[in-house]
Design a protein around this motif. Structure first.
Motif, PDB file in Angstrom:
ATOM      1  N   ARG A 137       3.575  -2.796 -15.861  1.00 46.42           N
ATOM      2  CA  ARG A 137       2.671  -2.483 -16.874  1.00 46.42           C
ATOM      3  C   ARG A 137       2.296  -1.032 -16.600  1.00 46.42           C
ATOM      4  N   LYS A 138       1.864  -0.834 -15.555  1.00 44.70           N
ATOM      5  CA  LYS A 138       1.574   0.611 -15.375  1.00 44.70           C
ATOM      6  C   LYS A 138       2.753   1.840 -15.473  1.00 44.70           C
ATOM      7  N   VAL A 139       3.784   1.382 -14.909  1.00 38.51           N
ATOM      8  CA  VAL A 139       5.175   2.252 -15.054  1.00 38.51           C
ATOM      9  C   VAL A 139       5.576   2.399 -16.425  1.00 38.51           C
ATOM     10  N   GLU A 140       5.433   1.215 -17.369  1.00 41.90           N
ATOM     11  CA  GLU A 140       5.780   1.229 -18.523  1.00 41.90           C
ATOM     12  C   GLU A 140       4.940   2.092 -19.385  1.00 41.90           C
ATOM     13  N   ALA A 141       3.403   2.252 -19.117  1.00 37.75           N
ATOM     14  CA  ALA A 141       2.633   3.130 -19.806  1.00 37.75           C
ATOM     15  C   ALA A 141       2.780   4.615 -19.530  1.00 37.75           C
ATOM     16  N   MET A 142       3.358   4.910 -18.183  1.00 34.84           N
ATOM     17  CA  MET A 142       3.733   5.998 -17.726  1.00 34.84           C
ATOM     18  C   MET A 142       4.876   6.698 -18.372  1.00 34.84           C
ATOM     19  N   THR A 143       5.768   5.689 -18.657  1.00 34.36           N
ATOM     20  CA  THR A 143       7.225   6.353 -19.314  1.00 34.36           C
ATOM     21  C   THR A 143       6.799   6.651 -20.834  1.00 34.36           C
ATOM     22  N   ALA A 144       5.725   5.791 -21.487  1.00 37.94           N
ATOM     23  CA  ALA A 144       5.251   6.150 -22.838  1.00 37.94           C
ATOM     24  C   ALA A 144       4.755   7.395 -22.661  1.00 37.94           C
ATOM     25  N   ALA A 157       4.698  13.954 -22.189  1.00 40.88           N
ATOM     26  CA  ALA A 157       3.459  14.989 -22.106  1.00 40.88           C
ATOM     27  C   ALA A 157       3.695  15.686 -20.736  1.00 40.88           C
ATOM     28  N   PHE A 158       4.659  15.374 -19.905  1.00 45.73           N
ATOM     29  CA  PHE A 158       4.817  15.827 -18.560  1.00 45.73           C
ATOM     30  C   PHE A 158       6.170  16.584 -18.461  1.00 45.73           C
ATOM     31  N   ASP A 159       7.026  16.604 -19.642  1.00 51.08           N
ATOM     32  CA  ASP A 159       8.402  17.205 -19.426  1.00 51.08           C
ATOM     33  C   ASP A 159       8.184  18.747 -18.898  1.00 51.08           C
ATOM     34  N   ASP A 160       7.133  19.519 -19.281  1.00 50.06           N
ATOM     35  CA  ASP A 160       7.036  20.997 -18.851  1.00 50.06           C
ATOM     36  C   ASP A 160       6.249  21.258 -17.521  1.00 50.06           C
ATOM     37  N   MET A 161       6.197  20.090 -16.685  1.00 51.22           N
ATOM     38  CA  MET A 161       5.472  20.043 -15.590  1.00 51.22           C
ATOM     39  C   MET A 161       6.075  19.640 -14.365  1.00 51.22           C
ATOM     40  N   PRO A 162       6.037  20.206 -13.210  1.00 48.87           N
ATOM     41  CA  PRO A 162       6.793  20.056 -11.978  1.00 48.87           C
ATOM     42  C   PRO A 162       6.294  18.862 -11.427  1.00 48.87           C
ATOM     43  N   VAL A 163       6.597  17.527 -11.967  1.00 47.23           N
ATOM     44  CA  VAL A 163       6.137  16.283 -11.471  1.00 47.23           C
ATOM     45  C   VAL A 163       7.267  15.374 -11.633  1.00 47.23           C
ATOM     46  N   CYS A 164       7.499  14.515 -10.695  1.00 47.12           N
ATOM     47  CA  CYS A 164       8.818  13.496 -11.043  1.00 47.12           C
ATOM     48  C   CYS A 164       8.080  12.274 -11.589  1.00 47.12           C
ATOM     49  N   TRP A 165       7.947  12.592 -12.924  1.00 47.77           N
ATOM     50  CA  TRP A 165       7.261  11.611 -13.615  1.00 47.77           C
ATOM     51  C   TRP A 165       8.326  10.291 -14.186  1.00 47.77           C
ATOM     52  N   PRO A 166       7.752   8.950 -14.030  1.00 45.24           N
ATOM     53  CA  PRO A 166       8.901   8.041 -14.430  1.00 45.24           C
ATOM     54  C   PRO A 166       9.319   8.154 -15.653  1.00 45.24           C
ATOM     55  N   LEU A 167      10.615   7.938 -16.090  1.00 43.98           N
ATOM     56  CA  LEU A 167      11.332   8.069 -16.997  1.00 43.98           C
ATOM     57  C   LEU A 167      11.548   6.875 -17.822  1.00 43.98           C
ATOM     58  N   ILE A 168      12.195   6.070 -17.012  1.00 45.35           N
ATOM     59  CA  ILE A 168      12.549   4.658 -17.850  1.00 45.35           C
ATOM     60  C   ILE A 168      12.317   3.593 -16.641  1.00 45.35           C
ATOM     61  N   SER A 169      12.037   2.355 -17.090  1.00 44.72           N
ATOM     62  CA  SER A 169      11.833   1.177 -16.324  1.00 44.72           C
ATOM     63  C   SER A 169      13.400   0.858 -15.823  1.00 44.72           C
ATOM     64  N   VAL A 170      13.374   0.001 -14.711  1.00 50.55           N
ATOM     65  CA  VAL A 170      14.746  -0.625 -14.188  1.00 50.55           C
ATOM     66  C   VAL A 170      14.557  -2.054 -13.804  1.00 50.55           C
ATOM     67  N   ARG A 188      -3.660  21.138 -14.378  1.00 49.92           N
ATOM     68  CA  ARG A 188      -3.018  20.833 -15.298  1.00 49.92           C
ATOM     69  C   ARG A 188      -2.750  19.309 -15.467  1.00 49.92           C
ATOM     70  N   LEU A 189      -2.587  18.463 -14.477  1.00 50.10           N
ATOM     71  CA  LEU A 189      -2.799  16.895 -14.604  1.00 50.10           C
ATOM     72  C   LEU A 189      -4.165  16.501 -14.777  1.00 50.10           C
ATOM     73  N   HIS A 190      -5.060  17.197 -14.431  1.00 50.77           N
ATOM     74  CA  HIS A 190      -6.507  16.930 -14.819  1.00 50.77           C
ATOM     75  C   HIS A 190      -6.694  16.854 -16.090  1.00 50.77           C
ATOM     76  N   GLU A 191      -6.048  17.970 -16.822  1.00 58.35           N
ATOM     77  CA  GLU A 191      -6.108  18.314 -18.252  1.00 58.35           C
ATOM     78  C   GLU A 191      -5.647  17.113 -19.197  1.00 58.35           C
ATOM     79  N   ARG A 192      -4.767  16.287 -18.270  1.00 59.10           N
ATOM     80  CA  ARG A 192      -4.278  15.335 -19.213  1.00 59.10           C
ATOM     81  C   ARG A 192      -4.664  13.976 -18.632  1.00 59.10           C
ATOM     82  N   ASP A 193      -5.829  14.004 -18.209  1.00 56.46           N
ATOM     83  CA  ASP A 193      -6.344  12.760 -17.659  1.00 56.46           C
ATOM     84  C   ASP A 193      -5.780  12.076 -16.497  1.00 56.46           C
TER      85      ASP A 193
END
Length: 342
Positions: free
Chosen positions: A64-71, A75-88, A142-147
């Protein structure tokens, strides 16, 4: 998009929700939570597959958390973070992990090491080191700005490129984040990177705050600038965790246990403002979160440090041969706790 996991010979084949097939390459990294593979056809994309025992322990909350992150990924496309893209998913359709972009670089743990920095960051000086830590703090802000709050700070999860200077955060699935009104906590943490007010509590129910993050960020900065030495590592004293609880920072005013040798030399050359922020955060701030230096203050101080290095006002050597003297830089010397600084 959904991905399935299926073993065919030695290869691991994965499938998207719309039937697209991909093959995973050999394991790149394996940790306590799972294993990371590249896609054979797109090696810049990695897939993290969780260990079965982790999936069983975390239950439905993890997907559920990873799905929320992929949603929230855009918002993080322009940031240097390896954010989850899709579930597997595995071949049976059970959720097993996620895909992310690959980060370039070397873990900051090897940058903040008294020997390894020479191997992995040849020619490193304090100009480049200041650039790395400044980029790190700016990304956290920048992450903190996005909660979003990192929570579990680990120098192995901060990748620093020796060639480009880029700093990228990995293992983002543990970050605390909010989506559609629900807070997904960071369920893990290291005691020696955690402020006293969160020690002894269940991280699965803890809510990280701006103030708790400030403390952990300051530890990362100190270790990076001090060849990996923990700020609460005192000579002849208690361990770092007990010293955090007591607010016993050996580099503060009228304290004992300050390490000698290269760490003393580095500290003596550190700019006055950086010293002040460390002392403030690790003494008064150990007990009172409101006393911790803000990320904005760190950014301003690090930018000034970097500019003053270019002016020749500060030592550039990673490991200064001797402590700073009053004569170094000539003017604008300031006495702090019995030593000269700027």
């Amino acid at each position: 998009m959904r991905i399935h996991n299926h073993v065919q010979g030695e290869a691991v084949k994965v499938y998207s929700a719309d039937g697209e097939t991909q093959v995973l390459g050999d394991v790149l990294a394996r940790g306590g939570e799972g294993a990371v593979h590249p896609l054979v056809s797109r090696p810049e994309v990695l897939v993290k597959l969780y260990h079965p025992d982790v999936l069983a322990k975390r239950g439905a909350e993890l997907p559920r958390k990873v799905e929320a992150m992929t949603a929230r990924r855009t918002a993080f496309d322009d940031m240097p973070v390896c954010w989850p893209l899709i579930s597997v998913y595995n071949a049976a359709g059970t959720w097993t992990g996620y895909a992310m972009y690959r980060a370039e670089g070397v873990p900051m743990m090897k940058l903040a090491h008294s020997m390894l920095y020479q191997k992995y960051f040849p020619g490193l000086d304090r100009r480049r080191l200041a650039d790395y830590v400044l980029a790190f703090v700016e990304t956290i802000a920048r992450l903190h700005e996005r909660d979003v709050f990192v929570g579990d700070y680990n120098l192995n999860n901060i990748m620093c490129s020796p060639t480009t200077g880029k700093v990228t955060l990995i293992d983002c699935d543990s970050f605390q984040m909010r989506h559609e009104g629900k807070v997904y906590p960071c369920p893990v943490g290291s005691m020696d990177m955690t402020p006293a007010e969160l020690m002894g509590r269940d991280f699965k129910t803890v809510r990280r705050t701006v103030e708790s993050e400030r403390f952990s960020v300051a530890i990362v900065l100190f270790k990076a600038l001090m060849l990996g030495r923990h700020p609460y590592d005192a000579i002849g004293g208690e361990n770092p965790v007990d010293n955090i609880r007591a607010g016993n920072f050996p580099y503060g005013r009228e304290t004992t246990g300050r390490p000698k040798g290269p760490w003393h030399n580095i500290w003596s050359h550190m700019p006055y403002r950086l010293k002040q922020f460390f002392i403030q955060t690790f003494t008064e701030g150990a007990r009172d979160p409101a006393q911790r230096a803000t990320l904005e203050e760190w950014v301003e101080a690090l930018r000034l440090y970097r500019a003053e290095i270019d002016k020749g006002w500060h030592e550039v050597a990673i490991r200064p041969e001797r402590p700073k003297s009053k004569a170094y830089r000539g003017t604008q010397s300031i006495e702090v706790a019995g030593e000269s600084s700027t």
